[in-house]
Design a protein around this motif. Structure first.
Motif, PDB file in Angstrom:
ATOM      1  N   ARG A 364      18.961  15.017  28.625  1.00  0.00           N
ATOM      2  CA  ARG A 364      17.694  14.781  27.932  1.00  0.00           C
ATOM      3  C   ARG A 364      17.334  13.300  27.836  1.00  0.00           C
ATOM      4  NH1 ARG A 364      14.978  19.438  28.281  1.00  0.00           N
ATOM      5  NH2 ARG A 364      15.923  21.142  27.084  1.00  0.00           N
ATOM      6  N   ALA A 365      18.315  12.416  27.877  1.00  0.00           N
ATOM      7  CA  ALA A 365      18.030  10.986  27.769  1.00  0.00           C
ATOM      8  C   ALA A 365      19.192  10.213  28.347  1.00  0.00           C
ATOM      9  CB  ALA A 365      17.787  10.590  26.314  1.00  0.00           C
ATOM     10  N   LYS A 366      18.897   8.993  28.842  1.00  0.00           N
ATOM     11  CA  LYS A 366      19.932   8.177  29.457  1.00  0.00           C
ATOM     12  C   LYS A 366      19.614   6.707  29.263  1.00  0.00           C
ATOM     13  CE  LYS A 366      22.422   7.773  33.899  1.00  0.00           C
ATOM     14  NZ  LYS A 366      22.444   8.248  35.305  1.00  0.00           N
ATOM     15  N   ARG A 367      20.642   5.907  28.920  1.00  0.00           N
ATOM     16  CA  ARG A 367      20.487   4.469  28.757  1.00  0.00           C
ATOM     17  C   ARG A 367      21.681   3.761  29.401  1.00  0.00           C
ATOM     18  NH1 ARG A 367      16.331   6.128  27.307  1.00  0.00           N
ATOM     19  NH2 ARG A 367      15.152   5.746  25.385  1.00  0.00           N
ATOM     20  N   SER A 368      21.422   2.629  30.001  1.00  0.00           N
ATOM     21  CA  SER A 368      22.476   1.828  30.624  1.00  0.00           C
ATOM     22  C   SER A 368      22.949   0.733  29.698  1.00  0.00           C
ATOM     23  CB  SER A 368      21.969   1.207  31.939  1.00  0.00           C
ATOM     24  OG  SER A 368      21.626   2.205  32.881  1.00  0.00           O
ATOM     25  N   PHE A 369      24.173   0.270  29.924  1.00  0.00           N
ATOM     26  CA  PHE A 369      24.716  -0.873  29.206  1.00  0.00           C
ATOM     27  C   PHE A 369      25.738  -1.567  30.087  1.00  0.00           C
ATOM     28  CE2 PHE A 369      27.533   2.624  28.288  1.00  0.00           C
ATOM     29  CZ  PHE A 369      28.803   2.061  28.216  1.00  0.00           C
ATOM     30  N   GLN A 370      26.052  -2.799  29.769  1.00  0.00           N
ATOM     31  CA  GLN A 370      26.985  -3.584  30.546  1.00  0.00           C
ATOM     32  C   GLN A 370      28.301  -3.746  29.782  1.00  0.00           C
ATOM     33  OE1 GLN A 370      26.770  -5.021  33.643  1.00  0.00           O
ATOM     34  NE2 GLN A 370      24.742  -4.122  34.022  1.00  0.00           N
ATOM     35  N   VAL A 371      29.411  -3.504  30.473  1.00  0.00           N
ATOM     36  CA  VAL A 371      30.720  -3.837  29.932  1.00  0.00           C
ATOM     37  C   VAL A 371      31.109  -5.175  30.519  1.00  0.00           C
ATOM     38  CG1 VAL A 371      33.165  -3.227  29.865  1.00  0.00           C
ATOM     39  CG2 VAL A 371      31.428  -1.436  29.618  1.00  0.00           C
ATOM     40  N   ILE A 372      31.412  -6.140  29.651  1.00  0.00           N
ATOM     41  CA  ILE A 372      31.731  -7.481  30.109  1.00  0.00           C
ATOM     42  C   ILE A 372      33.120  -7.882  29.638  1.00  0.00           C
ATOM     43  CG2 ILE A 372      29.315  -8.169  30.205  1.00  0.00           C
ATOM     44  CD1 ILE A 372      29.679  -9.583  27.550  1.00  0.00           C
ATOM     45  N   GLN A 373      33.748  -8.763  30.363  1.00  0.00           N
ATOM     46  CA  GLN A 373      35.052  -9.288  29.982  1.00  0.00           C
ATOM     47  C   GLN A 373      34.908 -10.151  28.729  1.00  0.00           C
ATOM     48  OE1 GLN A 373      37.947  -8.587  31.177  1.00  0.00           O
ATOM     49  NE2 GLN A 373      37.474  -7.573  33.113  1.00  0.00           N
ATOM     50  N   PRO A 374      35.826 -10.039  27.768  1.00  0.00           N
ATOM     51  CA  PRO A 374      35.727 -10.850  26.551  1.00  0.00           C
ATOM     52  C   PRO A 374      35.948 -12.325  26.842  1.00  0.00           C
ATOM     53  CG  PRO A 374      37.806  -9.629  26.608  1.00  0.00           C
ATOM     54  CD  PRO A 374      36.990  -9.150  27.775  1.00  0.00           C
TER      55      PRO A 374
END
Length: 374
Positions: A364-374
């Motif tokens: 029904r819905a989709k959103r992207s996000f970024q995983v970044i190194q700390p």
């Protein structure tokens, strides 16, 4: 730092323990030689390889004649797991090589009945679910009929073996040559069990079948529920656990079995996640759903994972909640999803990920996000 699982389950102390017990059961057994040979390679092997290795060393240190060798193994066993328990006492992994020994040496016309009885005894100390599959493939009719008889055994580990050992997709185990439907008579005798350790296996078994024959699973669960043989609360548990894969795919008959109308429209009006999250942290997810008319809905979410450089990632669906959405109202759900580095089940890579919301198995819905190194 916690030791790896393979080192917790198979180590010098465990090997010494079975060597000592075998010496008590068989006077000619030389425990020091056995321990030395096992430990010479054990540290280089993974978990399942350790089971095979110990069984191979047992062959070299026990009598050449099969039955005297198995007799020594059986006499060396500790007391069975407590048959009065209502859930899993898994026993001790160090006895897995015993059932592997039986499967390697005793799957023959001459020793078939003797070997199956040996596995029945061993499984009350640690499950013989992998070893029994060798016998199912070699002697399907005899072994499956034997397992049907065992479904009424007094020990719940034996009853669980009947379901777990015949699962079509048992993890870490050899494939079966019999069709998935061949085990339905076994499950028919087990779904009304009063031990959760058994009914959980029955539900997992049906979930395996659901990946190839969804209609058989739904028909079987309908039939079981109408018998009234299982307590309603436990029957509902079996249905929920057995259909978890089908729910994730939006299987209409499964939703009906669960009392959900797939034609009721529940919309996702908001999906909120942060644009970035550090590897090793957690992702905060907020989902708002709305219904024009009062509706039952199962809300899940899928994570689309980034893969390593140059390779695609994967997708995994996670359970969230079943709820009733009142007519004309909205309900907001929150979830914190960990993205720990070095997880045993999945390696998390830096890069673009996505969250997808599923309502009754439908995206029904989709959103992207970024995983970044700390």
């Amino acid at each position: 730092m916690q030791r790896p699982l393979k080192d917790q389950l198979f180590n010098l102390d465990k090997v010494t323990m079975i060597a000592t017990r075998l010496r008590q059961a068989k006077a000619s057994f030389r425990p020091e030689d056995f321990i030395d040979e096992v430990m010479d390679r054990l540290g280089d092997l993974e978990l399942k390889q350790r089971i095979t290795w110990i069984s191979e060393v047992l062959e070299r240190h026990l009598p050449d004649d099969y039955r005297p060798a198995v007799g020594a193994l059986l006499r060396s066993l500790p007391a069975p797991c407590d048959p009065a328990l209502s859930d899993g006492d898994f026993g001790d992994f160090i006895y897995a090589p015993y059932s592997e020994f039986v499967a390697r040496r005793g799957c023959t016309d001459t020793d078939l009945a003797y070997s199956l009885d040996a596995l029945k005894q061993i499984t009350t100390r640690f499950s013989a679910e992998d070893a029994i599959r060798t016998f199912i493939n070699a002697y399907p009719d005899h072994t499956m009929n034997t397992l049907i008889e065992w479904t009424r055994d007094k020990h719940y580990h034996v009853r669980r073996l009947c379901s777990e050992g015949t699962r079509p997709r048992l993890p870490w185990s050899r494939r079966l040559s019999v069709p998935a439907s061949a085990a339905i008579p076994i499950l028919d005798n087990l779904f009304d069990d009063r031990t959760r350790f058994v009914t959980r296996s029955v539900a997992n078994h049906l979930n395996d079948i659901a990946k190839s024959d969804p209609d058989l699973v739904v028909e079987t669960l309908h039939r079981w529920r109408t018998t009234g043989r299982q307590e309603p609360r436990e029957m509902n548990y079996i249905i929920r656990h057995a259909t978890r894969t089908l729910v994730k795919t939006g299987h209409r008959d499964t939703l009906g079995l669960l009392g959900i109308d797939p034609d009721r429209r529940v919309t996702v009006t908001d999906l909120t996640i942060p644009p970035t999250v550090h590897l090793g942290a957690a992702l905060d997810i907020s989902i708002t759903v709305h219904a024009a008319e009062t509706s039952e809905a199962i809300i899940d979410y899928a994570v689309h994972f980034a893969g390593p450089p140059g390779r695609p990632g994967g997708r995994k669906v996670y359970k969230l909640r079943r709820l009733t959405v009142p007519a004309g109202h909205s309900v907001t759900l929150a979830k914190t999803h960990p993205l720990r580095a070095g997880m045993s089940t999945r390696t998390i890579h830096a890069g673009e990920h996505a969250i997808e919301v599923l309502v009754n198995g439908t995206p029904r819905a989709k959103r992207s996000f970024q995983v970044i190194q700390p």
